[in-house]
Design an enzyme around this catalytic site. Structure first.
Site, mmCIF file in Angstrom:
data_model
loop_
_atom_site.group_PDB
_atom_site.id
_atom_site.type_symbol
_atom_site.label_atom_id
_atom_site.label_comp_id
_atom_site.label_asym_id
_atom_site.label_seq_id
_atom_site.Cartn_x
_atom_site.Cartn_y
_atom_site.Cartn_z
ATOM 1 N N LYS A 29 -0.030 51.544 9.424
ATOM 2 C CA LYS A 29 -1.102 51.097 10.322
ATOM 3 C C LYS A 29 -1.667 52.225 11.181
ATOM 4 O O LYS A 29 -2.872 52.280 11.428
ATOM 5 C CB LYS A 29 -0.622 49.945 11.201
ATOM 6 C CG LYS A 29 0.477 50.290 12.177
ATOM 7 C CD LYS A 29 0.904 49.062 12.979
ATOM 8 C CE LYS A 29 2.036 49.382 13.919
ATOM 9 N NZ LYS A 29 1.708 50.362 14.955
ATOM 10 N N THR A 30 -0.805 53.153 11.623
ATOM 11 C CA THR A 30 -1.292 54.248 12.471
ATOM 12 C C THR A 30 -2.240 55.150 11.687
ATOM 13 O O THR A 30 -3.280 55.575 12.197
ATOM 14 C CB THR A 30 -0.109 55.073 13.023
ATOM 15 O OG1 THR A 30 0.790 54.201 13.708
ATOM 16 C CG2 THR A 30 -0.597 56.128 13.992
ATOM 17 N N ASP A 225 -3.866 48.603 19.031
ATOM 18 C CA ASP A 225 -2.677 48.650 18.182
ATOM 19 C C ASP A 225 -1.659 47.614 18.679
ATOM 20 O O ASP A 225 -1.649 47.268 19.873
ATOM 21 C CB ASP A 225 -2.075 50.059 18.248
ATOM 22 C CG ASP A 225 -1.042 50.297 17.164
ATOM 23 O OD1 ASP A 225 -0.958 49.486 16.219
ATOM 24 O OD2 ASP A 225 -0.305 51.296 17.267
ATOM 25 N N GLU A 226 -0.802 47.131 17.789
ATOM 26 C CA GLU A 226 0.251 46.159 18.135
ATOM 27 C C GLU A 226 -0.327 44.966 18.900
ATOM 28 O O GLU A 226 0.191 44.535 19.930
ATOM 29 C CB GLU A 226 1.349 46.833 18.987
ATOM 30 C CG GLU A 226 1.994 48.057 18.347
ATOM 31 C CD GLU A 226 2.981 47.708 17.238
ATOM 32 O OE1 GLU A 226 3.038 46.526 16.836
ATOM 33 O OE2 GLU A 226 3.675 48.611 16.772
ATOM 34 N N GLN A 257 6.256 40.458 13.598
ATOM 35 C CA GLN A 257 7.038 41.409 14.385
ATOM 36 C C GLN A 257 6.899 41.189 15.887
ATOM 37 O O GLN A 257 7.193 42.079 16.686
ATOM 38 C CB GLN A 257 6.635 42.844 14.023
ATOM 39 C CG GLN A 257 6.942 43.207 12.580
ATOM 40 C CD GLN A 257 6.702 44.670 12.280
ATOM 41 O OE1 GLN A 257 7.452 45.560 12.690
ATOM 42 N NE2 GLN A 257 5.640 44.947 11.544
ATOM 43 N N ARG A 598 13.801 47.948 9.525
ATOM 44 C CA ARG A 598 14.004 49.313 10.048
ATOM 45 C C ARG A 598 14.667 50.198 8.988
ATOM 46 O O ARG A 598 14.644 51.420 9.093
ATOM 47 C CB ARG A 598 14.916 49.311 11.285
ATOM 48 C CG ARG A 598 14.470 48.529 12.509
ATOM 49 C CD ARG A 598 13.059 48.811 12.923
ATOM 50 N NE ARG A 598 12.149 47.842 12.327
ATOM 51 C CZ ARG A 598 10.836 48.010 12.224
ATOM 52 N NH1 ARG A 598 10.285 49.127 12.646
ATOM 53 N NH2 ARG A 598 10.065 47.094 11.675
#
Length: 661
Positions: A29-30, A225-226, A257, A598
């Site tokens: 995503k970044t 973001d997020e 998430q 993770r």
């Protein structure tokens, strides 16, 4: 653009209107967000008209560095103008709020260089407030007060709104007094705290039409973001800054998430995006670049049981990888020994860097036995957060225990003479240290004598009982458990769980003779603390120990997900109604999912059939989340039972379906 997959390209090339990008774990995503900003500038958008907001300073700095580097290396652009401050505005929500308030400080009657309270400043002021109001700092815990005020401000509730609310009881009435006095002292300092940076900025944008239009025209293209982690005040800020006609907002997030509802994050913000911004295009990024196929397949099966989510299924072109190892231990001690043993095997067989290994747990008290076993195995580790024996409540118990044996320990005396609060001031403490107890005022002298009587009782009890029983006695005589249970405060309950974990640690000294056990216990604690410090001083790679919440945004080659029991991964049913229970269970499932994703190459899930919490031994069932993972993705191990044997057929029925039934 050549390095982007089809969905990433689709997101990058959608340059106008509202866009919701649902980016799964490890989906890049970044990179997508960064590429989209560069694409806008390539297409003639002025850099200063672009705003990008994220949640942490680290993420903000990383995004800024990537964007500026990409712009400087872009052969289509000639951008010396970037050197003169004409850059995209990339910041956290709090930095953005500060920017708006500083530009408009006169509107709040503040100097442009007004003070901003950090967490330590807030703690100091609240300590002063408790003194002024004569409130017990044990009963009214500073961390809990900060959390209470912060969550209200995050929900766009200021003090005046809170004072008008109808839900009044002893707890809220006292909190209102604390909050009111805190705001008075803060105003006297002409200061704002971190939460004010958002609350006051949003109030300003709501109130001042011209101001709002100014920023809507200044930042014509907004990126967040997020987005799933936004609380009410952040959500309002995003809506107020978005131009009502052009609606150029690009939100990236993943409902699967969201694990911070206890901080005020609201799932409905991302779920309702298409209603808030009509005509929004939804783009789903499902390709994972982090994990093996087996980990991704297992994670998908776990999260798909949730109802409050957008339908998506991660996939990866990475190798299949190893099966997920599910280890069934008899108790938490054996579980920790398994983790230490397996980590040592990874070191021996693969020459793996310890920085690439993380041990995750649901609750802080779980770290104690893990630390003990890693220390015993000689494996370097780092606790992200506070180490078990460094926690305030553990230090308090140890100080009481040591003082009961040695009244000359001034360090211990200073630590607990007012814990819990006894009204013995600094001047009185100095007199006690100078052996001038006779000069103490009558009330203070009485409090000090009562304190000494408590130490006598602890000392007498310790002389006839094992350390584990003595620690339980201290918890009882100081009424820690009573206060925690009465308050139902999450912070106090967590501290109580840590206290009882110290009781469990002390039980291994029950095998010694009573007269030797306490001395051995105190010596070992002192030496253990010393060894812990020495390990921290070494600049060697270390296994990371942390809660699952702390692991959000991180990735490791090998993940040990410990304590995978239904009792640990579930809300307290007695305190919740049916609707709230469902919401909490879905968040627990998301938390489990975040822990699984993770892992890049290896995932170990362990659980204990018997675990001691709050001093009580409980028999456990494996979490239903593990039961959702297909058998073909799992390899089982353990000295006690099998996954299917211990889990039972009833676990085919999901708990949320059970509630519906």
């Amino acid at each position: 653009m050549e390095k982007l997959n089809s969905q990433q390209k689709k997101a990058v090339e959608k340059l106008s209107g509202p866009v919701l990008v649902l980016a799964g774990a490890g989906a890049g995503k970044t990179k997508t967000l960064t590429s989209r900003i560069v694409k806008l500038i390539e297409n003639g958008v002025a850099p200063q008209n672009i705003l990008a907001i994220t949640f942490t300073n680290k993420a903000s700095k990383e995004m800024e560095e990537r964007i500026l580097k990409a712009l400087q290396n872009n052969k289509k652009l000639n951008f010396p103008i970037l050197d003169y401050g004409f850059q995209p505005f990339i910041s956290t929500f709090h930095s953005l709020g500060l920017f708006i308030l500083k530009e408009n400080s006169h509107e709040l009657g503040l100097n442009k260089y007004f003070s901003i309270y950090d967490r330590d400043d807030t703690k100091k002021i609240l300590k002063e407030v408790l003194k002024i109001l004569d409130l017990d700092k044990e009963e009214w815990n500073i961390r809990s007060i900060i959390s209470f005020i912060s969550k209200n401000k995050g929900n766009f509730v200021d003090l005046n709104t809170f004072l008008k609310s109808s839900d009044r009881n002893h707890y809220t009435e006292t909190m209102a007094k604390i909050w009111q006095k805190y705001e008075e002292l803060k105003k006297k300092d002409k200061a704002l705290d971190f939460d004010d940076l958002l609350l006051e900025a949003v109030k300003l944008l709501e109130k001042k039409n011209d101001l709002r239009k100014h920023y809507q025209n200044k930042w014509k293209f907004i990126h967040i973001d997020e987005y799933q982690d936004t609380n009410k005040v952040q959500y309002k800020m995003a809506k107020l800054l978005t131009h009502p006609e052009e609606k150029n907002i690009f939100a990236v997030g993943d409902p699967d998430q969201l694990i911070y509802s206890w901080r005020g994050a609201e799932l409905k913000n991302i779920m309702n995006f298409e209603n808030d911004f009509l005509g929004a295009e939804k783009i789903i990024m499902e390709q994972n670049y982090r994990s093996t196929k087996n980990i991704i397949k297992a994670s998908n099966k776990v999260i798909q049981k949730n109802k409050q989510r957008f339908d998506k299924e991660l996939f990866t072109e990475n190798e299949p990888g190893e099966k997920i190892l599910v280890y069934t231990a008899f108790n938490e001690r054996e579980e920790a020994e398994f983790a230490a043993r397996k980590i040592q095997e990874l070191i021996d067989e693969k020459k793996i860097n310890l920085n690439e290994i993380a041990v995750l747990y649901r609750a802080n008290f779980q770290s104690r036995i893990l630390e003990e076993k890693l220390l015993k195995a000689g494996i370097y580790y780092q606790v992200l957060g506070t180490k078990f024996f460094d926690r305030a409540e553990i230090k308090d118990l140890m100080s009481y225990l040591r003082l009961s044996q040695n009244r000359e320990s001034m360090v211990d005396l200073k630590r607990v003479i007012n814990s819990p609060k006894r009204g013995i001031g600094k001047t009185s403490v100095l007199k006690i240290f100078s052996e001038k107890e006779n000069e103490l005022p009558g009330k203070t002298k009485k409090s000090y004598q009562e304190f000494l009587e408590i130490l006598d009782k602890i000392g007498n009890f310790a002389s006839q009982n094992y350390p584990s029983e003595t620690i339980k006695f201290i918890i009882e005589i100081l009424e820690f458990e009573k206060k925690a249970n009465e308050s139902k405060n999450d912070d106090l309950m967590e501290r109580l769980a840590n206290m009882f974990e110290l009781v469990e640690f002390a039980k291994k000294y029950d095998d010694f003779e009573p007269e030797d056990s306490l001395e051995k216990f105190l010596d070992d604690i002192a030496l253990m603390s010393d060894q812990d410090t020495k390990k921290d001083d070494k600049k060697e790679p270390r296994v990371k120990l942390m809660t699952i919440h702390a692991a959000k945004g991180l990735e490791f080659n090998s993940i040990f997900l410990t304590g995978a029991e239904g009792a640990l991964f579930s809300p307290q049913a007695s305190e919740l109604d049916k609707k709230k229970m469902k919401e909490k269970m879905e968040e627990e499932r998301r938390l489990f999912y975040v822990a699984m994703t993770r892992a890049k190459k290896k995932l170990f899930i362990s659980w204990a059939t018997i675990r001691t919490t709050y001093g009580q031994i409980s028999q456990n069932q494996l979490s239903s989340f593990v039961g959702d993972i297909p058998d073909y993705l799992i390899k089982e191990d353990g000295s006690f039972g099998r996954r299917n044997d211990t889990f039972g057929e009833e676990n085919d029925l999901d708990i949320l379906d059970f509630l519906d039934w």
